[in-house]
Design a protein around this motif. Structure first.
Motif, short mmCIF file in Angstrom:
data_model
loop_
_atom_site.label_atom_id
_atom_site.label_comp_id
_atom_site.label_asym_id
_atom_site.label_seq_id
_atom_site.Cartn_x
_atom_site.Cartn_y
_atom_site.Cartn_z
N ILE A 94 -0.09 -13.73 1.39
CA ILE A 94 0.04 -12.37 1.95
C ILE A 94 -1.12 -12.07 2.90
CG2 ILE A 94 -0.03 -10.05 0.97
CD1 ILE A 94 2.53 -11.77 0.33
N ASP A 95 -0.58 -11.02 3.81
CA ASP A 95 -2.09 -10.52 4.54
C ASP A 95 -1.72 -9.12 5.11
OD1 ASP A 95 0.30 -10.38 6.48
OD2 ASP A 95 -0.27 -11.41 8.04
N THR A 96 -0.69 -8.44 4.20
CA THR A 96 -0.51 -6.99 4.16
C THR A 96 -0.38 -6.41 3.08
OG1 THR A 96 0.26 -7.32 6.80
CG2 THR A 96 0.84 -4.94 5.50
N LEU A 97 -1.04 -5.44 2.78
CA LEU A 97 -0.88 -4.84 1.32
C LEU A 97 -0.73 -3.11 1.47
CD1 LEU A 97 -4.32 -5.93 -0.37
CD2 LEU A 97 -2.06 -6.96 -0.36
N ILE A 98 0.32 -2.93 1.00
CA ILE A 98 1.31 -1.64 0.64
C ILE A 98 0.66 -1.05 -0.76
CG2 ILE A 98 3.42 -0.28 0.72
CD1 ILE A 98 4.29 -3.34 1.77
N LEU A 99 -0.47 -0.10 -0.49
CA LEU A 99 -0.69 0.37 -1.60
C LEU A 99 -0.09 1.64 -2.40
CD1 LEU A 99 -4.54 0.23 -0.71
CD2 LEU A 99 -3.07 -1.35 -1.60
N THR A 100 0.15 1.62 -3.80
CA THR A 100 0.67 3.06 -4.41
C THR A 100 -0.33 3.04 -5.64
OG1 THR A 100 2.21 1.70 -5.84
CG2 THR A 100 2.81 2.63 -3.47
N THR A 119 -9.82 -0.21 -3.76
CA THR A 119 -8.96 -1.42 -3.50
C THR A 119 -8.69 -1.47 -1.91
OG1 THR A 119 -7.92 -1.45 -5.67
CG2 THR A 119 -6.53 -2.76 -3.55
N LEU A 120 -8.52 -0.11 -1.28
CA LEU A 120 -8.40 -0.21 0.12
C LEU A 120 -9.72 -0.75 0.68
CD1 LEU A 120 -7.18 2.74 2.46
CD2 LEU A 120 -9.30 1.83 2.68
N ARG A 121 -10.75 -0.26 0.26
CA ARG A 121 -12.25 -0.58 0.86
C ARG A 121 -12.32 -1.96 0.58
NH1 ARG A 121 -13.94 3.12 4.17
NH2 ARG A 121 -14.88 5.20 3.25
N GLU A 122 -12.05 -2.69 -0.36
CA GLU A 122 -12.39 -4.08 -0.77
C GLU A 122 -11.37 -5.04 0.34
OE1 GLU A 122 -13.21 -7.28 -4.08
OE2 GLU A 122 -13.12 -5.10 -4.53
N ALA A 123 -9.93 -4.52 0.35
CA ALA A 123 -8.87 -5.25 0.99
C ALA A 123 -9.56 -5.14 2.56
CB ALA A 123 -7.74 -4.49 0.97
N ALA A 124 -9.89 -4.17 3.07
CA ALA A 124 -10.30 -3.92 4.43
C ALA A 124 -11.46 -4.98 4.66
CB ALA A 124 -10.77 -2.46 4.72
N ASP A 125 -12.45 -5.12 3.68
CA ASP A 125 -13.66 -5.99 4.05
C ASP A 125 -13.07 -7.42 3.88
OD1 ASP A 125 -15.44 -4.36 4.31
OD2 ASP A 125 -16.07 -4.19 2.28
N LYS A 126 -12.05 -7.66 3.16
CA LYS A 126 -11.26 -8.95 3.28
C LYS A 126 -10.27 -9.30 4.33
CE LYS A 126 -11.72 -9.12 -1.79
NZ LYS A 126 -12.57 -10.21 -1.95
N ASP A 127 -10.06 -8.03 5.37
CA ASP A 127 -9.25 -8.34 6.54
C ASP A 127 -7.80 -8.37 6.31
OD1 ASP A 127 -11.62 -8.59 8.07
OD2 ASP A 127 -12.02 -10.73 7.92
N PHE A 128 -7.34 -7.76 5.20
CA PHE A 128 -6.06 -7.39 5.10
C PHE A 128 -5.49 -6.24 5.95
CE2 PHE A 128 -6.82 -9.39 1.06
CZ PHE A 128 -5.70 -10.38 0.99
N VAL A 129 -4.14 -6.51 6.30
CA VAL A 129 -3.63 -5.29 6.97
C VAL A 129 -3.30 -4.30 5.73
CG1 VAL A 129 -1.67 -4.26 8.28
CG2 VAL A 129 -2.70 -6.44 9.13
N ILE A 130 -3.56 -2.93 6.24
CA ILE A 130 -3.23 -2.07 4.76
C ILE A 130 -2.47 -0.83 5.25
CG2 ILE A 130 -4.43 -0.71 3.08
CD1 ILE A 130 -7.14 -2.22 4.02
N GLN A 131 -1.49 -0.57 4.18
CA GLN A 131 -0.88 0.69 4.37
C GLN A 131 -0.82 1.57 3.01
OE1 GLN A 131 3.02 -0.94 5.31
NE2 GLN A 131 2.66 -0.70 7.53
N VAL A 132 -0.82 2.74 3.01
CA VAL A 132 -1.04 3.49 1.91
C VAL A 132 0.36 4.43 2.06
CG1 VAL A 132 -2.29 5.38 0.67
CG2 VAL A 132 -3.58 3.40 2.01
N LEU A 133 0.88 4.42 0.87
CA LEU A 133 1.87 5.28 0.76
C LEU A 133 1.44 6.63 0.09
CD1 LEU A 133 4.81 2.83 -0.35
CD2 LEU A 133 3.89 3.49 2.10
N SER A 134 1.19 7.60 0.92
CA SER A 134 0.38 8.87 0.38
C SER A 134 1.07 9.56 -0.57
CB SER A 134 0.07 9.71 1.52
OG SER A 134 1.44 10.12 2.12
N ASP A 135 2.66 9.69 -0.61
CA ASP A 135 3.24 10.37 -1.75
C ASP A 135 3.45 9.45 -2.89
OD1 ASP A 135 4.96 8.89 -0.16
OD2 ASP A 135 6.66 10.28 -0.48
N ALA A 136 3.10 8.30 -3.03
CA ALA A 136 3.11 7.37 -4.06
C ALA A 136 1.89 7.20 -4.67
CB ALA A 136 3.88 6.10 -3.83
N CYS A 137 0.94 8.01 -4.48
CA CYS A 137 -0.48 8.06 -4.90
C CYS A 137 -0.74 9.30 -5.27
CB CYS A 137 -1.38 7.56 -3.85
SG CYS A 137 -1.30 6.02 -2.79
#
Length: 193
Positions: free
Chosen positions: A117-123, A134-152
């Motif tokens: 897995i290289d892309t994380l979709i966060l809810t 999780t976003l901050r740590e995932a960014a430091d680990k070089d994952f591509v990140i998407q945040v589903l704003s209405d699912a947070c």
């Protein structure tokens, strides 16, 4: 080509119960889980829990030492079980973490690496807690990140707004569940053309 996974974070009884009024967010998380399954995107559930006796909790940890004093939040406690609205299917991992970030003390990174897995979709809940950490740590680990704003969701609506509109876009693509679904559907249509 990116290989994504949907992280459903801290959607457990003891936390979701504080957000029961936010039915739109709960439906958005359900919709994201259903969509991920339909598109064969792995769904990984993350929960925070502690062992009996709280050996993982330091007295210096302001938030978690209060849990130790009050009791609850152990592995078998109902509060730490995944909420019925988004129950895992067979084969979908439920990762246990011992701190705020989904990576902290958990097997999450091992699972992600084993599935390439290289892309994380966060809810999840809370935007200022597990999602931010999780976003901050995932960014430091070089994952591509998407945040589903209405699912947070966050206890403070203004904090949620500032994070999703001003902070998160520096390291992630922030979109609604419907926009994410539209992107998935158009990508699938292009692949079949």
């Amino acid at each position: 080509m990116n290989k994504p996974a949907l992280l459903v974070m801290d959607m457990q009884n003891g936390i979701v119960s504080r957000f029961q009024d936010n039915q739109e967010m709960l439906r958005a998380v359900q919709k994201s889980v259903e969509t991920a399954r339909r598109h064969n995107i792995p769904v990984i559930f993350v929960r925070v829990t502690f062992s009996e006796g709280y050996p993982e909790v330091s007295p210096r940890n302001k938030a978690f030492s209060q849990i130790r004093q009050m009791g609850g939040m152990t592995v078998s406690d109902d509060a730490t079980q995944i909420h019925e609205s988004v129950q895992p299917h067979n084969g979908e991992p439920v990762v246990t973490k011992y701190r705020v970030s989904a990576f902290a003390g958990s097997t999450l990174e091992v699972i992600l690496r084993s599935k390439q897995i290289d892309t994380l979709i966060l809810t999840g809940i809370a935007t200022s807690g597990v999602v931010l950490s999780t976003l901050r740590e995932a960014a430091d680990k070089d994952f591509v990140i998407q945040v589903l704003s209405d699912a947070c969701a966050d206890p403070d609506a203004e904090v949620h707004r500032v994070l999703t509109e001003k902070v998160f876009p520096r390291q992630a693509d922030v979109l609604t569940v419907d926009d994410w679904i539209e992107n998935l559907d158009s990508s699938r249509a292009q692949e079949t053309d």
